[in-house]
Design a protein around this motif. Structure first.
Motif, PDB file in Angstrom:
ATOM      1  N   LEU A  40      91.503  94.478  -1.593  1.00 47.76           N
ATOM      2  CA  LEU A  40      91.350  93.100  -1.939  1.00 47.76           C
ATOM      3  C   LEU A  40      91.987  93.104  -3.366  1.00 47.76           C
ATOM      4  O   LEU A  40      91.780  94.214  -4.460  1.00 47.76           O
ATOM      5  N   GLU A  41      92.392  92.383  -4.279  1.00 53.56           N
ATOM      6  CA  GLU A  41      92.867  92.675  -5.531  1.00 53.56           C
ATOM      7  C   GLU A  41      91.217  91.866  -6.680  1.00 53.56           C
ATOM      8  O   GLU A  41      90.156  90.785  -5.974  1.00 53.56           O
ATOM      9  N   TRP A  47      90.345  89.258  -7.891  1.00 53.48           N
ATOM     10  CA  TRP A  47      89.732  88.284  -8.057  1.00 53.48           C
ATOM     11  C   TRP A  47      88.962  87.797  -7.308  1.00 53.48           C
ATOM     12  O   TRP A  47      88.687  86.914  -7.466  1.00 53.48           O
ATOM     13  N   ASP A  48      89.673  88.605  -6.155  1.00 55.15           N
ATOM     14  CA  ASP A  48      88.741  88.346  -4.687  1.00 55.15           C
ATOM     15  C   ASP A  48      87.113  88.657  -4.797  1.00 55.15           C
ATOM     16  O   ASP A  48      85.850  88.920  -3.872  1.00 55.15           O
ATOM     17  N   ILE A  49      86.661  89.593  -6.195  1.00 56.43           N
ATOM     18  CA  ILE A  49      85.471  90.419  -6.179  1.00 56.43           C
ATOM     19  C   ILE A  49      84.616  89.899  -7.896  1.00 56.43           C
ATOM     20  O   ILE A  49      83.887  89.932  -7.976  1.00 56.43           O
ATOM     21  N   THR A  50      85.562  88.824  -8.137  1.00 61.36           N
ATOM     22  CA  THR A  50      85.232  88.278  -9.719  1.00 61.36           C
ATOM     23  C   THR A  50      84.092  86.918  -9.082  1.00 61.36           C
ATOM     24  O   THR A  50      83.869  86.235  -8.596  1.00 61.36           O
ATOM     25  N   ARG A  85      96.345  84.551 -10.762  1.00 62.95           N
ATOM     26  CA  ARG A  85      96.195  85.444  -9.496  1.00 62.95           C
ATOM     27  C   ARG A  85      96.989  86.157  -9.461  1.00 62.95           C
ATOM     28  O   ARG A  85      98.153  85.796  -8.399  1.00 62.95           O
ATOM     29  N   ARG A  91      96.404  91.676 -12.985  1.00 61.44           N
ATOM     30  CA  ARG A  91      95.845  92.351 -12.508  1.00 61.44           C
ATOM     31  C   ARG A  91      95.268  93.420 -13.457  1.00 61.44           C
ATOM     32  O   ARG A  91      93.959  93.402 -13.066  1.00 61.44           O
ATOM     33  N   GLN A  95      81.213  91.046  -7.464  1.00 62.22           N
ATOM     34  CA  GLN A  95      81.058  91.036  -6.456  1.00 62.22           C
ATOM     35  C   GLN A  95      80.094  92.010  -6.018  1.00 62.22           C
ATOM     36  O   GLN A  95      79.771  93.377  -6.067  1.00 62.22           O
TER      37      GLN A  95
END
Length: 120
Positions: free
Chosen positions: A50-51, A53-56, A73, A78, A93
């Motif tokens: 994942l990136e 922003w995917d776990i923010t 994004r 990054r 997250q």
């Protein structure tokens, strides 16, 4: 196996309960106290596929203060996202479980936790 948790999080507590019920061998990391470095976050992102922003957690107060919803994004942004996650760990997250096979999952559901348990 390691699990990054916030003890105040119900999803984290549920994941721990399931891991215990399954007799899993794991280490708990209270990531708000033992804050992951930028390199550790990069490593977990690689394992997750994942990136940042995917776990923010973009609805957190810190995210709003930083104006994350307006951040680009893309690959050029990054490192900025990763730095923000390390500086403001509440934005990560949770729970994140690193599996024995070198992958990781965001264990927000029973299915995701069981998925991590099955990865050898």
């Amino acid at each position: 196996m390691e699990i990054w948790i916030n003890p105040a999080c119900s999803k984290c507590r549920s994941a721990l309960t399931l891991l215990d019920a399954e007799g899993a061998d794991y280490t708990v990391r209270r990531y708000l106290e033992d804050v992951p470095s930028e390199d550790e976050i990069r490593g977990v992102l690689d394992r997750l596929g994942l990136e940042p922003w995917d776990i923010t957690r973009t609805q957190e107060a810190d995210a709003k203060e930083l104006g994350l919803k307006d951040w680009a994004r893309d690959e050029a942004s990054r490192d900025r996202w990763i730095a923000a996650l390390s500086a403001h760990p509440k934005l990560i997250q949770r729970p994140i479980i690193t599996a024995e096979d070198g992958t990781a999952v965001v264990g927000r559901s029973e299915e995701a936790v069981r998925d991590a348990l099955g990865r050898k």
